[in-house]
Design an enzyme around this catalytic site. Sequence first.
Site, PDB file in Angstrom:
ATOM      1  N   ASP A  70       0.860  -1.177   0.000  1.00  0.00           N
ATOM      2  CA  ASP A  70       0.000   0.000   0.000  1.00  0.00           C
ATOM      3  C   ASP A  70       0.905   1.238   0.000  1.00  0.00           C
ATOM      4  OD1 ASP A  70      -2.499   1.463   0.372  1.00  0.00           O
ATOM      5  OD2 ASP A  70      -1.716   1.917   2.346  1.00  0.00           O
ATOM      6  N   THR A  91      -0.299   4.407  -4.665  1.00  0.00           N
ATOM      7  CA  THR A  91       0.965   4.105  -5.354  1.00  0.00           C
ATOM      8  C   THR A  91       1.007   4.830  -6.694  1.00  0.00           C
ATOM      9  OG1 THR A  91       0.802   1.920  -4.361  1.00  0.00           O
ATOM     10  CG2 THR A  91       2.490   2.211  -6.023  1.00  0.00           C
ATOM     11  N   ASP A  95      -9.051  -0.258   1.858  1.00  0.00           N
ATOM     12  CA  ASP A  95      -9.009   0.238   0.475  1.00  0.00           C
ATOM     13  C   ASP A  95     -10.288  -0.145  -0.272  1.00  0.00           C
ATOM     14  OD1 ASP A  95      -6.564   1.223   0.997  1.00  0.00           O
ATOM     15  OD2 ASP A  95      -5.471   0.144  -0.555  1.00  0.00           O
TER      16      ASP A  95
END
Length: 543
Positions: free
Chosen positions: A73, A107, A404
């Site tokens: 993550d 990311t 997420d």
Amino acid sequence: MSSMGSLAFDEFGRPFLILRDQENQTRLTGLDAQKSHILAAKAVASTLRTSLGPKGLDKMMVGSDGDVTITNDGATILQQMDVDHQIAKLLVQLSKSQDDEIGDGTTGVVVLAGALLEQAEQLLDRGIHPIRVADGYEMAAQAAVNELDRIADSFPVDLENPEPLIRTAMTTLSSKIINKCHRQMAEIAVNAILAVADLERKDVDFELIKVEGKVGGQMEETLLVKGVIVDKDFSHPQMPREVKDAKMAILTCPFEPPKPKTKHKLDVTSVEDYKKLRQYEQEKFEEMVQQVKDTGANLVICQWGFDDEANHLLLQRELPAVRWVGGPEIELIAIATGGRIVPRFSELTAEKLGRAGVVKELSFGTTKDKMLVIEDCHNSRAVTIFIRGGNKMIIEEAKRSIHDALCVIRNLVKDHRIVYGGGAAEIACSVAVGQEADKISTLEQYAMRAFSEALESIPLALAENSGLAPIQTVAEVKSRQVLEKNPSLGIDCLNKGTNDMKAQHVIETLLSKKQQIMLATQVVKMILKIDDIRAPGDGSGGH
């Protein structure tokens, strides 16, 4: 005088200092400063580049106290990295703001910012002014966002048919460590959001979703509890293990005789006084238990502890109790069961009791660990995701992955437009920005073409991480997109034999993609406009 700074004289001959301790400070100006920034940003982006996509690799972070975190993550990696450079810190904040606002794509946003700065370096070397580059990037970002709006598909949230939502969640979870059971995890995340979502207001209250983990068992044993799980057990081992049709008193006052709030001292001078005090305590305990029983309660949830005497009395009076339940858990129990948190015994009434179908104790494996599950609550909107896993690190990573997925589904509830993943949206934007650049006659066209190339860094990284030939793969997909006018063609990371992300059900939210492009552009513009750095030196006095 030189150690004080540079000395100058005014028109009357009076001396004054211009800059203090100048030789103790490090200073970078002009192109050197910008090159230094770009180098730092590229270093951070290249760290995250390999963890992008379903075949991305994980990073292991070891803290100063020996704590180990394994994750891919982006936001977590950057937070745990001990970043020293001031521009690298900006990228850490960039991924954090993407995480706070969207929850996914942390990311990608850093990789994109790194690629934009890398492209800017070549433009600066050609002698293009940084402000012109920044303006060109702003125009390109606007063109990219307009293209995203154009290619977005609508995706209605339907309680009867949650399959599209599950597929979106599976896209998010495919790059995580838990992808071996990502279908099950995606279903759990979708059911949790739909249980608490207010579809009329298009809002999701995350306070109602609690994520608990317990080491042991397999990840497949992860389950969604329509209620609350508390990491506690009944206060006495002989109390019943299950309470059906529970009416619970939720107390924030302790089972103790009242004490004055001020400092006090009590002198017991005779045996009679001591016996009286003892009797008073017992009567108070009896009275407290009776007050609870009178309201019809058959379970007590207490924020504070109580001693063995009170515990024994509760057992005698057949009133099961749970002690030392934390503040947030007490609030969640109150919301779930429709009860009120009561600060004094005298205020307890039957209307303030929480109601639940069953409260039972779960025990795990051969360990003596026990947890309480409160199910069939009066208000079924509070849910708990209970994660199992082989070790603590896997559970922590599973919690981040579930978070997420929850964020992505929440974004779909808020705005149900989607774009296709696998680099398809980035390639479509890259083509659109390239076409816009051809319409512009000013210097900004160079910056726009650079932006178009930087957008391709995401599909290139996806292809590279999947073991494909990156440049060849991206070139093929890009030419097919232009020829077939199909913006859902992306990188086939999982080798399924088709580049059509619509067929592969690789779906991302429009909100997330837009936010990625806008945030990355803002940060890059800010970095490009810096041309002078002053920093304190290493304290060696400039020698």
